[in-house]
Scaffold this active site. Structure first.
Site, PDB file in Angstrom:
ATOM      1  N   GLU A 161     -13.027 -11.493  40.446  1.00 20.53           N
ATOM      2  CA  GLU A 161     -13.001 -10.773  41.719  1.00 20.53           C
ATOM      3  C   GLU A 161     -14.355 -10.705  42.424  1.00 20.53           C
ATOM      4  OE1 GLU A 161     -10.656  -9.651  43.481  1.00 20.53           O
ATOM      5  OE2 GLU A 161      -8.903  -9.308  42.235  1.00 20.53           O
ATOM      6  N   SER A 166      19.822  34.431   5.527  1.00 24.75           N
ATOM      7  CA  SER A 166      19.244  34.891   4.257  1.00 24.75           C
ATOM      8  C   SER A 166      17.790  34.495   4.075  1.00 24.75           C
ATOM      9  CB  SER A 166      20.062  34.324   3.090  1.00 24.75           C
ATOM     10  OG  SER A 166      21.381  34.827   3.103  1.00 24.75           O
TER      11      SER A 166
END
Length: 683
Positions: free
Chosen positions: A83, A343
């Protein structure tokens, strides 16, 4: 004369150049720079900074935070080579690139290459100013020159890493690598880097999931240039060209979805949330939760939690098998939902009783019909076992012994212990705590039960429970004593495992709430506590659902997915009595309530021998007992051990009882019992 004119012209040119430079400098300095702090989506990370869950920004774009150092160096090299080769040396505008682009346009009659630098691309992306219009290009040049004055090259690239478009709503390098490759951007292949360099140039027409051939051609064009301008070799480039193009978007990670939502909701302005979870373990537990509901019906849900009880750090939290499953109400986090614990609170009752010296695991306790002022509990199977050891009563999860102990201790003391463990409890509106809390008659949360079992696992002291890194907590309160907690671990470690599980000494307890609405299992070894819940998120009954059947097998599998081998529990602390029943001090051999409870009426009554009778021992003659009232058949027990069952006759011959004190008990067909304490003495 000519010399004077030339000198004047040179001076004028220098003055004009100086004025132009001064004007250009003022023009650049006056540039209005848009905000450079970018909005990024929230992210939730695990203990090793691995991504658990990501969130979009407000407009639905995926843009995640990333630092310059977190991006692969080879990608940076390839990006700059393709680029903007003079990126590291120019001041924002590459005049040579502009000249080349202009010459190519004039000689070919079309635009062959662009002159935009990476800094100019960042300027365009910051303002979303387009690429073609002259005024837009001038604005990009001005902003690029201004950016180079206030930012380093690395900071400019970091902006590019956040803003570059990669197709659809994917923005920024990190969102792109996760979407197209399922990896973080710190380690990329050459082929992956090349595709990511090519995509921002035409993100719509090069999307690999829609236009894979376009994406491949563009990628290979980048690779062609990489041969000339990067350190990659011909062989590496050839290998990269063979790598397949991704043809579908990968979903972003969404582990621990409920806890991630909770973290963000608690601190909405914080971008990055670092949790104590382990991403690998979390993934294994989520897979286990999904497997747990297979074939269970469309509304059955499950939840799993894993904690390191030594540090209090939460390692995994699965609020439901599928966060997006509307039928199962997967959006409900069952780790924080208020439910009945069934329980699972019984170990705390026994631990408090051990602390008060009321009994020892080998102490005998009665399991027979009894009435506490109109409250007459029953065992889950509606059977009665006479006298059993406290350890056996807890292992079998018998209701009557647990309620008897709570009646002795007092519900208020139990609630105080739960609060010391850090638990939040909810009682029915307007009700005072009663004996029913022994059997789950109270509201609590899975994460609170994890705290309770973690306290038991680490010697009876509350765990500084936390799930966010950096949170600190002081050592918690003592819930029960170290001896009591060791007794509980030793007793629960001897509970028979499910048929499919190994007998590895895992200490665990199951629970089933009233109406089969909740199936629980909690277990611990020397390091971890694991909790399992199964049921329906809407609280409806699940007929036939038991903690021992549904949740206990998952508990053992969860431990197998943690480390494989259990961490050993601590040894017996000072003061622990590792004795058999016969070796116990006399007061501990049998639990005798100080607070009277009334045996149920109309039960069988032993007519002979009377209470406290002393019977002479005769070697050749058995002890004959008779029962009045009650419904046959009868079961007879001597010192808690069955000696005859299925008898319809009301007389029974106890053969060879042995010398000494003992208890004779009879249980009728309806589970009601009568008993007599007698002595067999030498003649």
């Amino acid at each position: 004369m000519i010399k004077r004119v030339i000198t004047t012209l040179l001076v004028a040119l220098l003055l004009a150049a100086g004025a132009g430079a001064w004007w250009l400098d003022r023009w650049i300095d006056a540039t209005e720079i848009p905000p450079l702090v970018l909005e990024t989506g929230g992210e939730v990370l695990d203990r090793d900074n691995r991504l658990l869950r990501a969130y979009t920004v407000e407009d639905g774009r995926w843009r995640l935070p990333v630092s310059y150092g977190a991006v692969d160096r080879d990608f940076v090299e390839m990006l700059v080579a393709y680029e903007d080769r003079r990126f590291w040396s120019h001041s924002g505008v590459d005049l040579r690139a502009f000249g080349r682009a202009a010459w190519q346009a004039v000689t070919s009659g079309r635009i062959v290459s662009g002159g935009s630098t990476l800094t100019m691309q960042v300027a365009r992306l910051l303002e979303d100013s387009g690429t073609g219009a002259l005024d837009g290009k001038i604005r990009q040049i001005r902003l690029a020159l201004a950016l180079e004055r206030v930012l380093s090259k690395e900071e400019i690239l970091t902006l590019y890493f956040h803003l570059a478009p990669y197709g659809g709503n994917i923005e920024g390098i990190r969102a792109a690598t996760l979407t197209w490759f399922g990896v973080e951007p710190n380690r990329l292949t050459a082929a992956q880097s090349a595709l990511l360099v090519a995509l921002p140039q035409a993100p719509a027409s090069r999307r690999p999931d829609r236009f894979p051939e376009n994406a491949r051609i563009a990628r290979d064009r980048v690779l062609d240039r990489a041969v000339r301008f990067t350190s990659l070799t011909e062989a590496e480039i050839a290998w990269a060209r063979e790598e397949a193009i991704p043809t579908e978007r990968r979903p972003f990670p969404a582990f621990a979805a409920h806890l991630a939502d909770r973290a963000v909701a608690e601190r909405p302005t914080q971008g990055t949330h670092r949790l104590t979870l382990d991403a690998g373990l979390q993934a294994r537990m989520e897979d286990l939760a999904l497997r747990a509901i297979e074939g269970r019906g469309p509304r059955i849900s499950a939840a799993i939690m894993v904690m390191d009880h030594r540090t209090g750090a939460l390692l995994a939290s699965v609020g439901s098998p599928d966060y997006t499953d509307v039928t199962r109400e997967g959006f409900v986090d069952m780790t924080t939902a208020v439910r009945s614990p069934g329980s699972t609170l019984k170990p705390l009752i026994y631990g408090l009783a051990f602390d008060e010296g009321l009994l020892h695991p080998e102490s005998l306790i009665s399991d027979r019909p009894i009435d506490f002022g109109g409250y007459a509990p029953r065992n889950f199977d509606n059977a009665f076992r006479g006298e059993v050891s406290a350890a056996e009563a807890l292992q079998l999860s018998l209701n009557i012994p647990a309620v008897t102990l709570l009646h002795e201790i007092g519900p208020a003391q139990m609630l105080a212990a739960m609060r010391r463990a850090g638990m939040e409890i909810e009682l029915p509106v307007g009700e005072q705590p009663g004996l029913a809390i022994a059997l789950g008659g109270i509201g609590t949360r899975m994460e609170d039960l994890m705290r309770l079992y973690a306290a038991i696992a680490r010697g009876g002291v509350e765990v500084p429970w936390h799930w966010r890194q950096g949170d600190t907590a002081t050592e918690g309160q003592r819930v029960i004593g170290p001896v009591a907690s060791w007794y509980l671990g030793d007793v629960l470690g001897d509970v028979p495992p499910p048929a499919s599980a190994p007998r590895n000494g895992l200490a665990f307890k199951t629970g089933t709430s009233y109406g089969h609405r909740d199936a629980w299992a909690f277990g611990f070894d020397g390091r971890h506590v694991v909790g399992i819940w199964m049921g329906r998120a809407d609280g409806a009954s699940v007929p036939g659902a038991f903690g021992a059947d549904l949740s206990a097998p998952l508990l053992f599998e969860a431990f197998a997915r943690i480390d494989g081998d259990l961490a050993p529990r601590a040894g017996a602390p000072e003061g622990a009595l590792t004795l058999s029943h016969g070796q116990l001090p006399a007061p501990l051999r049998r639990f005798t309530p100080a607070h009277d409870a009334v045996p149920e009426a109309d039960g069988p009554e032993i007519a002979f021998p009377p209470e406290g009778a002393v019977l002479a021992w005769q070697p050749d003659l058995p002890v004959t007992a008779r029962v009045a009232d009650g419904t046959p058949p009868f079961t007879w027990l001597w010192n808690g051990a069955p000696v005859a069952s299925g008898l319809h006759d009301r007389e029974f011959a106890l053969d060879r009882p042995g010398l000494g004190f003992g208890e004779l008990m009879v249980i009728d067909a309806e589970g009601r019992a009568g008993r007599r304490a007698i002595e067999i003495a030498a003649p």
